[in-house]
Structure formats: C-alpha cells, structure tokens
Write an enzyme that holds these catalytic residues in place. Structure first.
Site, short mmCIF file in Angstrom:
data_model
loop_
_atom_site.label_atom_id
_atom_site.label_comp_id
_atom_site.label_asym_id
_atom_site.label_seq_id
_atom_site.Cartn_x
_atom_site.Cartn_y
_atom_site.Cartn_z
N ILE A 84 38.10 23.47 3.29
CA ILE A 84 38.00 24.25 4.52
C ILE A 84 38.96 23.69 5.56
CG2 ILE A 84 36.43 25.01 6.34
CD1 ILE A 84 34.17 24.30 4.19
N CYS A 85 39.75 24.58 6.16
CA CYS A 85 40.64 24.20 7.25
C CYS A 85 39.88 24.45 8.55
CB CYS A 85 41.92 25.03 7.19
SG CYS A 85 43.11 24.59 8.46
N LEU A 86 39.28 23.40 9.07
CA LEU A 86 38.46 23.50 10.28
C LEU A 86 38.70 22.24 11.10
CD1 LEU A 86 36.21 24.98 11.89
CD2 LEU A 86 34.55 23.73 10.49
#
Length: 152
Positions: free
Chosen positions: A87-89
């Site tokens: 996840i790109c968070l």
C-alpha cells in the site's frame, strides 16, 4: 519475552477489541503478536460497499517507532495499491508517527479505498481510470468486491 513492541501491540489489540472502529477488525495470528491478520469492510455507499478485504500486518521490534509492513492479501484494483498488495500510504512511510496504533492504520487504509491519491500511483492503470473513466473504474472495483466474497 515481553519487549516494548510486544507490550504496545497487546495494548493495541485490547483497544481494538474493546472499541473497534466501524468496518475493521484485526488480531494477531496464533502465538505471534508480531504478525496480524486484519479485515477491512468496504465502506457503505461507495463502489467498495459489501467487500471484505483481508490484510496482513508484520511488525518489527522497532514498533511503534517504525511502521509495520502492511499489505492486502485480497486482490485489489486501486490507484495506491501495488499488484503484490503493498500500500502506498503516507502514514506507512514518511508520515509515520508512534501515535498511530493498529486501529488508526486500518482506518486510514479504509479511508484510502474511497479517497485515492491518483498523483502517487502504485497502479498506473487504476490511477488513469480513476481520473479519466470513473464509470469503468467503479466497474472494476465492483469486480474486486465480488471476488472478495469467494476468495480464500
């Protein structure tokens, strides 16, 4: 052995059990407080509505000073989720803070489902579709939702 990370994870788990945020659940795997399974339910009145999405969270002894490694186990189609489920968070990377607990992490990921950041794409096809063809994007999301009902 009870380390600061393990103590904090026990506290996070108790808090999650006693006051669970809507639409999320999570618990350590059997006999391993450092490895968690979690489920995020797709938020109501969104294309994700009705979905049941599984995640894994791997914590290190540096938690809470360093974020866990979080990834979706369920297949996803989202601008900010890589093919491997990573996840790109921001809060899982450069905006991490020790004040975040497991509930905050899962709640942030649930919010990301409905409010992607197409300017920081992990899945360029999903990002392009989200920006240029929302109808097709929503159709693809609904396919993922339906697959989440039958996936192991």
């Amino acid at each position: 052995m009870s380390t600061p990370a393990r103590k904090r994870l026990m506290r996070d788990f108790k808090r999650l059990q006693h006051d669970p945020p809507a639409g999320i659940s999570g618990a350590p795997q059997d006999n391993n407080i450092m490895l968690w399974n979690a489920v995020i339910f797709g938020p109501d009145d969104t294309p994700w509505d009705g979905g049941t999405f599984k995640l894994s969270l791997q914590f290190s002894e540096d938690y809470p000073n360093k974020p866990p490694t979080v990834r979706f186990v369920s297949r996803m189609f989202h601008p900010n989720i890589y093919a491997d489920g990573s996840i790109c968070l921001d809060i899982l990377q450069n905006q991490w803070s020790p004040i975040y607990d497991v509930a905050a992490i899962l709640t942030s990921i649930q919010s990301l489902l409905c409010d992607p950041n197409p300017n920081s794409p992990a899945n360029s096809e999903a990002a392009r579709m989200f920006s240029e063809n929302k109808r097709e994007y929503n159709r693809r999301v609904r396919e993922v939702v339906e697959q989440s009902w039958t996936a192991d």
